[in-house]
Enzyme design. Structure first.
Site, PDB file in Angstrom:
ATOM      1  N   LYS A 111      45.834 -18.266  -9.780  1.00  0.00           N
ATOM      2  CA  LYS A 111      45.652 -16.648  -9.169  1.00  0.00           C
ATOM      3  C   LYS A 111      44.677 -16.859  -8.042  1.00  0.00           C
ATOM      4  O   LYS A 111      44.947 -16.196  -7.031  1.00  0.00           O
ATOM      5  CB  LYS A 111      45.218 -15.901 -10.442  1.00  0.00           C
ATOM      6  CG  LYS A 111      44.823 -14.382  -9.994  1.00  0.00           C
ATOM      7  CD  LYS A 111      44.095 -13.862 -11.014  1.00  0.00           C
ATOM      8  CE  LYS A 111      44.825 -13.936 -12.560  1.00  0.00           C
ATOM      9  NZ  LYS A 111      44.420 -13.293 -13.669  1.00  0.00           N
ATOM     10  N   LYS A 124      37.355 -19.707 -16.913  1.00  0.00           N
ATOM     11  CA  LYS A 124      37.333 -18.631 -18.084  1.00  0.00           C
ATOM     12  C   LYS A 124      36.480 -18.896 -18.984  1.00  0.00           C
ATOM     13  O   LYS A 124      36.033 -19.784 -19.444  1.00  0.00           O
ATOM     14  CB  LYS A 124      38.841 -18.569 -18.751  1.00  0.00           C
ATOM     15  CG  LYS A 124      39.030 -17.011 -19.265  1.00  0.00           C
ATOM     16  CD  LYS A 124      39.380 -16.152 -18.105  1.00  0.00           C
ATOM     17  CE  LYS A 124      39.459 -14.683 -18.742  1.00  0.00           C
ATOM     18  NZ  LYS A 124      40.094 -13.715 -17.688  1.00  0.00           N
ATOM     19  N   ASP A 179      36.238  -9.213 -18.891  1.00  0.00           N
ATOM     20  CA  ASP A 179      37.655  -9.261 -19.126  1.00  0.00           C
ATOM     21  C   ASP A 179      37.773  -8.558 -20.514  1.00  0.00           C
ATOM     22  O   ASP A 179      36.886  -7.738 -20.209  1.00  0.00           O
ATOM     23  CB  ASP A 179      37.973 -10.843 -19.483  1.00  0.00           C
ATOM     24  CG  ASP A 179      39.518 -10.950 -19.756  1.00  0.00           C
ATOM     25  OD1 ASP A 179      40.278 -10.860 -18.733  1.00  0.00           O
ATOM     26  OD2 ASP A 179      39.950 -11.280 -20.869  1.00  0.00           O
TER      27      ASP A 179
HETATM   28  P1  NDP Z   1      39.971  -3.879 -22.060  1.00  0.00           P
HETATM   29  O1  NDP Z   1      39.022  -4.534 -23.042  1.00  0.00           O
HETATM   30  O2  NDP Z   1      39.491  -2.836 -20.817  1.00  0.00           O
HETATM   31  O3  NDP Z   1      41.294  -3.620 -22.762  1.00  0.00           O
HETATM   32  C1  NDP Z   1      42.164  -4.130 -23.304  1.00  0.00           C
HETATM   33  C2  NDP Z   1      43.279  -3.179 -23.957  1.00  0.00           C
HETATM   34  O4  NDP Z   1      44.389  -3.963 -24.451  1.00  0.00           O
HETATM   35  C3  NDP Z   1      42.577  -2.353 -24.915  1.00  0.00           C
HETATM   36  O5  NDP Z   1      43.398  -0.791 -24.761  1.00  0.00           O
HETATM   37  C4  NDP Z   1      43.059  -2.948 -26.203  1.00  0.00           C
HETATM   38  O6  NDP Z   1      43.161  -2.243 -27.431  1.00  0.00           O
HETATM   39  C5  NDP Z   1      44.455  -3.483 -26.159  1.00  0.00           C
HETATM   40  N1  NDP Z   1      44.619  -4.768 -26.534  1.00  0.00           N
HETATM   41  C6  NDP Z   1      44.036  -5.732 -26.829  1.00  0.00           C
HETATM   42  N2  NDP Z   1      44.685  -6.562 -27.807  1.00  0.00           N
HETATM   43  C7  NDP Z   1      45.703  -6.059 -28.072  1.00  0.00           C
HETATM   44  C8  NDP Z   1      46.808  -6.331 -29.048  1.00  0.00           C
HETATM   45  N3  NDP Z   1      46.827  -7.662 -29.572  1.00  0.00           N
HETATM   46  N4  NDP Z   1      47.705  -5.435 -28.847  1.00  0.00           N
HETATM   47  C9  NDP Z   1      48.023  -4.337 -28.489  1.00  0.00           C
HETATM   48  N5  NDP Z   1      46.601  -4.160 -27.615  1.00  0.00           N
HETATM   49  C10 NDP Z   1      45.788  -4.862 -27.276  1.00  0.00           C
HETATM   50  O7  NDP Z   1      40.601  -5.267 -21.125  1.00  0.00           O
HETATM   51  P2  NDP Z   1      41.135  -5.277 -19.630  1.00  0.00           P
HETATM   52  O8  NDP Z   1      41.951  -3.927 -19.523  1.00  0.00           O
HETATM   53  O9  NDP Z   1      40.096  -5.762 -18.625  1.00  0.00           O
HETATM   54  O10 NDP Z   1      42.178  -6.607 -19.759  1.00  0.00           O
HETATM   55  C11 NDP Z   1      43.405  -6.326 -20.353  1.00  0.00           C
HETATM   56  C12 NDP Z   1      44.455  -7.666 -19.682  1.00  0.00           C
HETATM   57  O11 NDP Z   1      44.284  -7.772 -18.280  1.00  0.00           O
HETATM   58  C13 NDP Z   1      43.815  -9.026 -20.249  1.00  0.00           C
HETATM   59  O12 NDP Z   1      45.115  -9.886 -20.532  1.00  0.00           O
HETATM   60  C14 NDP Z   1      43.046  -9.364 -19.382  1.00  0.00           C
HETATM   61  O13 NDP Z   1      42.960 -10.818 -19.326  1.00  0.00           O
HETATM   62  C15 NDP Z   1      43.885  -9.131 -17.946  1.00  0.00           C
HETATM   63  N6  NDP Z   1      42.825  -9.052 -16.709  1.00  0.00           N
HETATM   64  C16 NDP Z   1      41.787  -8.261 -16.500  1.00  0.00           C
HETATM   65  C17 NDP Z   1      41.016  -8.083 -15.540  1.00  0.00           C
HETATM   66  C18 NDP Z   1      40.193  -7.235 -15.195  1.00  0.00           C
HETATM   67  O14 NDP Z   1      39.659  -6.983 -13.962  1.00  0.00           O
HETATM   68  N7  NDP Z   1      39.614  -6.573 -16.029  1.00  0.00           N
HETATM   69  C19 NDP Z   1      41.623  -9.066 -14.168  1.00  0.00           C
HETATM   70  C20 NDP Z   1      42.859  -9.693 -14.535  1.00  0.00           C
HETATM   71  C21 NDP Z   1      43.321  -9.707 -15.607  1.00  0.00           C
HETATM   72  P3  NDP Z   1      42.029  -2.133 -28.398  1.00  0.00           P
HETATM   73  O15 NDP Z   1      40.810  -1.360 -27.850  1.00  0.00           O
HETATM   74  O16 NDP Z   1      42.502  -1.238 -29.683  1.00  0.00           O
HETATM   75  O17 NDP Z   1      41.833  -3.692 -28.885  1.00  0.00           O
END
Ligand code: NDP
Length: 446
Positions: free
Chosen positions: A116, A128, A168
């Site tokens: 990436k 990571k 993350d």
């Molecule tokens: P957040 O912690 O802000 O949000 C994660 C979301 O995913 C929450 O709504 C959480 O729900 C939900 N979630 C987590 N585990 C599960 C599960 N097993 N089943 C269903 N829902 C789930 O994280 P981000 O938005 O930052 O990250 C989301 C994804 O994006 C990850 O894969 C991360 O690696 C990727 N990413 C993030 C970046 C960033 O800049 N933040 C950059 C590039 C990739 P709940 O609160 O109920 O756990």
């Protein structure tokens, strides 16, 4: 001639090394399948054994994190930092705090991060890290003490020219503030050892929004390539965190109908579509609600489905933005039966191998996370250069740069992934990222 001249040899080698690390095997095999021909076609790649070297982290740091809870009792978690590959720049990648975190998950995330980061065109290597700490239900003081204990160990392994962590899952602006505060306290240094910082102490405009916004900029480039437009498209989004909510905001801004959000407890469906005001309300209130989506369901009179994902719904575009392997083969089949036209990963590896095979067979455009969610790390890269030069770009200029970077990544996928009558974005992203890393490895020697 090097060891792995075909996929089966590579697979046997990597499986023998890490037989129990299923996520890591999934990510490395997926890449190797796409690049093995390129590898074999380039003598310097073979001579320097670049594929196997790229499949081994350069360094894994594993440490204990003892900290005091509010009752004054000691709790101990495990912390890791995987410094996977630093060939093209300082190691760079987020920190995840989640009870499911283990070495296999962090290794797959670090591996993906390398490709990436290479696609962004910036000089940043891949890493990571994180901990098996569950912040849910913890007080603010406990989160602060945990972050401080975590950084007390991690700080000796990072720095602006060595390794630059970011956020993350469950590591947002609050946690970054506590982590950075401890780094600064111990090192007596301001600067770019962490990105995702608040704007008041060296953060960059657009960093919070960057991954979600970048995903929609990539979607717009994909749609343009296929002579379509985002306006009025029905978009299903999973997740309700940083990526999901900012992707929803940008998609709605461009006239799309966003019909879902989800979390680990279930999903919210709003058939008429969510509004900008709804998403902003969720962003403003998510820290104070036990389940922001059930609260939002009441507010917008949407349907809450306990324990379900959004993939049963009819949608034109699916954007999985929650976590790895959240969209499986059955869900992919249902989406395809319901005539989904595009799938772009907002999360890292949210589609299982089986789901990807389904999308591949159907030949709909499928964009992997390493290309479509690169916006966050791209703006982190810009935060590093702003910190190094003690300057700050304006919101508009950084947002425009983000859009340019996403369009450039799209073009790389098109150039490397063009097949007879379609663009294989997954293959294109793998090949473009691999070439940049492999060339750097060849030039730097063994
Ligand atoms: P957040 O912690 O802000 O949000 C994660 C979301 O995913 C929450 O709504 C959480 O729900 C939900 N979630 C987590 N585990 C599960 C599960 N097993 N089943 C269903 N829902 C789930 O994280 P981000 O938005 O930052 O990250 C989301 C994804 O994006 C990850 O894969 C991360 O690696 C990727 N990413 C993030 C970046 C960033 O800049 N933040 C950059 C590039 C990739 P709940 O609160 O109920 O756990």
């Amino acid at each position: 001639m090097s060891y792995q001249s075909n996929f089966d040899n590579f697979n046997e080698w990597i499986t023998g090394l890490f037989p129990d690390q299923k996520e890591y095997l999934q990510a490395t095999r997926e890449l190797a399948r796409d690049v093995i021909d390129i590898f074999n076609a380039h003598e310097p790649y073979k001579k320097n054994d670049v594929l196997r070297r790229l499949s081994m982290p350069e360094r894994i740091i594993h440490f204990s994190v003892p900290w005091l809870n509010d009752q004054g009792n000691v709790e101990i978690n495990q912390g890791w930092r995987i410094q996977h590959n630093g060939m093209i720049g300082p190691y760079k990648g987020g920190l995840r705090f989640h009870p499911t975190v283990n070495e296999s998950i962090l290794k797959f995330l670090a591996f993906e991060q390398c490709f990436k980061n290479a696609l962004t065109g910036l000089p940043i290597g891949g890493a990571k890290g994180g901990a098996d700490f569950n912040p849910k239900g913890r007080s603010d003081q406990e989160i602060m003490r945990f972050c401080q204990a975590f950084m007390t160990e991690l700080q000796r392994h990072i720095g602006p020219y060595t390794d630059v962590p970011a956020g993350d899952i469950n590591v947002g602006s609050r946690e970054i503030g506590y982590l950075y505060g401890q780094y600064r306290r111990i090192n007596n240094r301001f600067g770019g050892a962490i990105t995702g910082k608040d704007i008041s102490f060296g953060g960059s405009h657009v960093r919070t929004e960057a991954t979600g916004f970048g995903l929609i900029y990539m979607l717009q480039a994909v749609l343009k390539e296929h002579h379509e437009n985002i306006a009025d498209m029905r978009i299903g989004i999973s997740g309700a965190g940083n990526v999901a909510l900012h992707a929803a905001l940008k998609a709605i801004e461009h006239g799309a109908c966003v019909i879902s959000l989800s979390n680990s407890r279930g999903c919210l469906i709003v058939d008429k579509g969510l509004t900008t005001a709804d998403i902003n309300w969720a962003i403003d209130n998510k820290a104070h609600k036990d389940n922001i989506l059930t609260a939002l369901a009441e507010r917008v009179q949407g349907q809450w489905h306990d324990g379900k994902t959004p993939w049963q719904e009819k949608m034109d575009i699916a954007l999985p933005c929650a976590t790895q392997n959240e969209l499986d083969g059955e869900a992919a089949k249902t989406l395809l039966q319901n005539k989904v036209k595009y799938v772009l990963e907002g999360a890292n590896m949210p589609c299982t191998d089986k789901a990807r095979q389904e999308f591949d067979r159907s030949e709909i455009p499928f964009v992997p996370g390493k290309a479509s969610n690169a916006g966050g790390v791209a703006i982190s890269g810009l935060e590093m250069s702003q910190n190094a030069s003690f300057r700050r770009g304006s919101y508009t200029s950084i947002d425009e740069t983000l859009e340019d970077i996403m369009h450039n990544i799209h073009q790389q996928c098109v150039d490397e992934g063009r097949e007879n009558n379609r663009i294989n974005y997954a293959r294109g992203a793998n090949i473009a990222g691999f070439r940049r890393l492999a060339d750097a490895m060849v030039l730097q020697g063994i």
